[in-house]
Design a protein around this motif. Structure first.
Motif: not given
Lengths: 148, 216
Positions: A23, A28, A48, A64, A68, A100
């Motif tokens: 991710a 993102v 985010f 996230l 998502m 992330h």
């Protein structure tokens, strides 16, 4: 590339489908650019996208959006059942944040198979698991696969 | 010896669960066929206990044991409670998320029940930070859940450290909310357990421990 269609008879109890996903911040941002369902306040507070924004919510790193995470697991399932399978239900609970750059293992585990009204119904436990051994998203899916 | 998963939630009463009791039973059989050790589980639904419901007939169908307890929320985090009766349920508001752990344990002792701090190494909902802040009546605790299927390795290690430091016994529970998690963590008992009374007697008097040999 078109999937070879899985049939109901191809599926066994305990069979697992899996994939991986990292991710990244870039992914993102791409998701945020493409998705307009999120609340503006959620986007503007930076949870985010930035460490600073996340820290105001007590989070150590940006996260996230839940939608998502849901999209990631949805894609795993629709890839399994494509092109002619049907997704009847997808239900998930968000138990921890996905940060992330988390390296995620995606899984869909067959927990029941049943013929209902001449339909081949498969019940799956679905999960995202990070490399800390946590499952931030867990849920269930019900899909239908062709019998023949 | 008997291997029991002491912490599970079902769609019967836990709104965040996605598994039925029969789904768990089927999955226990899948695990047994893979050589895992699982003889049954205890439903510990969130903030509720239905003394009327019995899972004996469905459990018998699979040759497994299904017992009932609850997971309650206290001033030192969540607690797994076993051996509940109607009197206890009428006395406490189980939906209260700030129950006094001391009152809860005293009441359980009165009715012949037992309490175990759940996922003891987790922040906020586990006991560890309350111990650090001297908020726990340590002498009232006999065992902690040192192996929880929803905790990460660090959190379970923290729970085990607490058990070691205070000489608590340890239990294992999957904290299953979904079918495939049942039996991920269990407790190994040396005595025979056939009902809730046997379970409480074992938790009070038996030699038992969390059992981690359930890798998928």
């Amino acid at each position: 590339m078109v999937n070879k269609q899985l049939l109901f008879s191809d599926i066994e109890l305990g069979q697992e489908f899996s994939d991986t996903y990292i991710a990244s911040a870039e992914k993102v941002q791409q998701f945020l650019d493409a998705n307009r369902t999120l609340e503006r306040t959620e986007i503007e507070d930076g949870r985010f996208t930035s460490k600073e924004g996340a820290s105001t919510l007590g989070l150590e790193k940006p996260i996230l959006p839940g939608v998502m995470s849901m999209s990631i697991i949805s894609k795993l399932i629709t890839d399994i059942i494509a092109p002619n399978g049907k997704l009847h239900k997808l239900d998930a609970s968000f138990r921890r944040p996905v940060f992330h750059n988390d390296s995620l293992s995606l899984s869909a585990l067959v927990v029941d198979t049943v013929i209902e009204e001449d339909k081949g119904i498969i019940k799956l436990d679905v999960a995202l698991e990070n490399d800390r051994g946590e499952k931030p998203l867990q849920g269930t899916a019900v899909v239908e696969l062709p019998i023949k | 010896m008997i291997y029991l998963d002491l912490h599970a939630h079902s769609t019967d009463a836990s709104d965040d669960a996605g598994a039925t009791v029969e789904g768990y039973l089927k999955w226990c059989m899948v695990r047994k066929n893979k050589g895992h050790n699982i003889d049954g589980f205890v439903l510990t639904e969130h903030r509720s206990f239905d003394h009327k419901i019995s899972y004996d007939s469905i459990a018998d169908k699979y040759g497994l044991l299904v017992l009932k307890g609850a997971e309650l929320e206290t001033d030192i985090g969540h607690m797994l409670v076993y051996g509940l009766d109607k009197k206890f349920v009428n006395h406490f508001d189980l939906s209260d998320v700030h129950l006094s752990h001391a009152d809860l344990i005293n009441a359980l002792n009165d009715i012949g029940g037992f309490a175990v701090p759940a996922h003891a190494g987790r922040p906020s909902i586990g006991m560890s930070e309350y111990i650090d802040n001297n908020l726990v009546e340590i002498e009232k605790i006999i065992a902690v859940e040192a192996l929880n299927g929803g905790s990460n390795n660090e959190e379970n290690a923290r729970a085990q450290l607490i058990a070691d430091k205070y000489n608590f016994k340890t239990v294992g529970g999957s904290d299953a909310h979904f079918v495939s998690s049942i039996g991920k963590c269990v407790t190994l008992f040396k005595s025979v357990i056939k009902n809730e009374e046997d379970l409480v007697n074992a938790l009070k008097n038996d030699d038992y421990s969390a059992y981690a040999g359930q890798n998928d």
